[in-house]
Design a protein around this motif. Structure first.
Motif, PDB file in Angstrom:
ATOM      1  N   HIS A   1       0.826  -1.213   0.000  1.00  0.00           N
ATOM      2  CA  HIS A   1       0.000   0.000   0.000  1.00  0.00           C
ATOM      3  C   HIS A   1       0.861   1.264   0.000  1.00  0.00           C
ATOM      4  O   HIS A   1       1.954   1.256   0.556  1.00  0.00           O
ATOM      5  CB  HIS A   1      -0.860   0.067   1.272  1.00  0.00           C
ATOM      6  CG  HIS A   1      -1.582  -1.200   1.589  1.00  0.00           C
ATOM      7  ND1 HIS A   1      -1.222  -2.007   2.639  1.00  0.00           N
ATOM      8  CD2 HIS A   1      -2.623  -1.801   0.974  1.00  0.00           C
ATOM      9  CE1 HIS A   1      -2.026  -3.064   2.666  1.00  0.00           C
ATOM     10  NE2 HIS A   1      -2.887  -2.967   1.657  1.00  0.00           N
TER      11      HIS A   1
ATOM     12  N   ASP B   1       2.133   4.195   1.689  1.00  0.00           N
ATOM     13  CA  ASP B   1       2.564   4.471   3.078  1.00  0.00           C
ATOM     14  C   ASP B   1       3.440   3.348   3.648  1.00  0.00           C
ATOM     15  O   ASP B   1       4.258   3.584   4.526  1.00  0.00           O
ATOM     16  CB  ASP B   1       1.437   4.861   4.059  1.00  0.00           C
ATOM     17  CG  ASP B   1       0.567   3.708   4.597  1.00  0.00           C
ATOM     18  OD1 ASP B   1       0.942   2.538   4.469  1.00  0.00           O
ATOM     19  OD2 ASP B   1      -0.502   4.028   5.161  1.00  0.00           O
ATOM     20  N   ASP B   2       3.292   2.096   3.106  1.00  0.00           N
ATOM     21  CA  ASP B   2       4.167   1.007   3.577  1.00  0.00           C
ATOM     22  C   ASP B   2       5.641   1.376   3.370  1.00  0.00           C
ATOM     23  O   ASP B   2       6.491   1.047   4.191  1.00  0.00           O
ATOM     24  CB  ASP B   2       3.907  -0.300   2.802  1.00  0.00           C
ATOM     25  CG  ASP B   2       2.534  -0.897   3.069  1.00  0.00           C
ATOM     26  OD1 ASP B   2       1.967  -0.615   4.139  1.00  0.00           O
ATOM     27  OD2 ASP B   2       2.044  -1.655   2.203  1.00  0.00           O
TER      28      ASP B   2
ATOM     29  N   TYR C   1       2.055  -7.081  10.660  1.00  0.00           N
ATOM     30  CA  TYR C   1       0.980  -7.142  11.660  1.00  0.00           C
ATOM     31  C   TYR C   1      -0.256  -7.876  11.130  1.00  0.00           C
ATOM     32  O   TYR C   1      -1.377  -7.546  11.456  1.00  0.00           O
ATOM     33  CB  TYR C   1       0.620  -5.742  12.164  1.00  0.00           C
ATOM     34  CG  TYR C   1       0.255  -4.743  11.073  1.00  0.00           C
ATOM     35  CD1 TYR C   1      -1.063  -4.609  10.638  1.00  0.00           C
ATOM     36  CD2 TYR C   1       1.224  -3.935  10.488  1.00  0.00           C
ATOM     37  CE1 TYR C   1      -1.407  -3.696   9.654  1.00  0.00           C
ATOM     38  CE2 TYR C   1       0.892  -3.016   9.505  1.00  0.00           C
ATOM     39  CZ  TYR C   1      -0.426  -2.898   9.097  1.00  0.00           C
ATOM     40  OH  TYR C   1      -0.756  -1.996   8.117  1.00  0.00           O
TER      41      TYR C   1
ATOM     42  N   HIS D   1      -0.279  -7.634   3.007  1.00  0.00           N
ATOM     43  CA  HIS D   1       1.160  -7.727   3.306  1.00  0.00           C
ATOM     44  C   HIS D   1       1.618  -9.177   3.197  1.00  0.00           C
ATOM     45  O   HIS D   1       2.696  -9.467   2.676  1.00  0.00           O
ATOM     46  CB  HIS D   1       1.471  -7.202   4.714  1.00  0.00           C
ATOM     47  CG  HIS D   1       1.238  -5.730   4.889  1.00  0.00           C
ATOM     48  ND1 HIS D   1       1.627  -5.053   6.020  1.00  0.00           N
ATOM     49  CD2 HIS D   1       0.657  -4.809   4.076  1.00  0.00           C
ATOM     50  CE1 HIS D   1       1.307  -3.766   5.896  1.00  0.00           C
ATOM     51  NE2 HIS D   1       0.704  -3.602   4.720  1.00  0.00           N
TER      52      HIS D   1
HETATM   53 ZN   LIG Z   1       0.200  -1.707   4.156  1.00  0.00          ZN
END
Ligand SMILES: [Zn+2]
Length: 291
Positions: free
Chosen positions: A18, A20-21, A139, A144
């Motif tokens: 995404h 921001d990752d 997380y 992910h």
């Molecule tokens: Zn992400």
């Protein structure tokens, strides 16, 4: 390794899910290598279409995906990335949400299909070093985990002419790393959070991250990258992701605590498998550039 000319021919590829990752996770490391003259490329599998965004951020945009692509391009500029490549999947949302089942959802795509696309980029960009999430996606975000699995598959397929023959000439990168959060730090953060009125079982902007459970999952750390000299660059990139809260969502004290713990990224070396503990300070150590 310091000045750009020394690092001609070095390429790093981060494969993430995404917008921001690239900043919130390993942004310091990406900025550091970009500053050292390495070509740093990012594959971003989705445009982060799912999730809450305050309406005023959307002014002038057709969709959340368009806004978040723009935020990513801003961050990529700050970090000094050479290229940003989208795989055009859709954000799958958090585990169990209906967005998991969307036909374009990354988490619903066959792993071979995603791996073929990643393989094509590996063969085209020819990175020596490939980075992705750890096996639980940091997380347990389903996107992910999906991109982790596809990247591992692609890393091992890229050098094999029998695999994905349509996707370009075989090329085998030298090293594969997983970005991971050191558990020592996490254990400490989990103890500290209640003092700041934060619940470690409901962490993150959407309150959907259970840090207590994540403390129990441990991945070995083989490389620690000190990005202290580019902490400011990472903060500028963070500010680009305003719709995702950036630093603005944390209280002053939390911000201070996180800044204390920041300045280093931790990586598990998945390939080549480390003999012994592994104690790298440079992800390109041992790599010779072929002219
Ligand atoms: Zn992400």
């Amino acid at each position: 390794m310091d000045k750009s000319t020394q690092n001609d021919g070095l390429t790093m590829l981060a494969v993430l899910a995404h917008p921001d990752d690239e900043t919130f996770g390993m942004g310091g490391t990406l900025a550091l290598y970009a500053q050292r003259g390495v070509s740093v490329h990012l594959i971003c599998a989705t445009r982060g279409e799912v999730g809450e965004v305050a309406p005023h951020f959307l002014e002038g945009y057709q969709s959340i995906g368009e806004l978040r692509e723009d935020e990513l391009r801003c961050a990529a500029g700050k970090l000094g990335l050479t290229g940003v490549h989208f795989l055009d999947y859709r954000d799958s949302g958090m585990p169990g949400s209906p967005d998991n089942q969307h036909p374009k959802a990354l988490a619903a795509a066959p792993i071979d299909e995603v791996a073929a696309k990643v393989t094509a980029y590996i063969r085209e960009l020819r990175p020596q070093v490939v980075l992705t999430f750890d096996p639980i996606g940091g997380y347990r975000h389903p996107d992910h985990i999906a991109i982790h699995e596809a990247t591992v598959r692609a890393f091992h397929a890229a050098g094999d002419p029998e695999q994905f023959p349509e996707e370009g000439a075989p090329y085998q990168p030298d090293k594969l790393y997983y970005h991971t959060f050191p558990r020592g730090w996490l254990t400490w953060a989990v103890r500290l959070m209640p003092l700041f009125g934060k619940d470690p079982r409901h962490f993150g902007q959407n309150g959907d991250i259970d840090l207590l459970e994540l403390v129990g999952e441990n991945f070995p750390v083989h490389a620690r990258i000190n990005y202290g000299q580019v902490v400011k660059v990472k903060e500028e990139a963070t500010a680009c992701h305003a719709s995702q809260g950036g630093m603005a969502s944390s209280s002053g004290l939390m911000r201070w605590a996180f800044r204390l713990a920041s300045g280093k990224d931790s990586f598990t070396r998945a390939y080549p498998e480390p003999k012994g503990g592994g104690n790298e300070r440079d992800l390109f150590s041992g790599i010779k550039v072929m002219e």
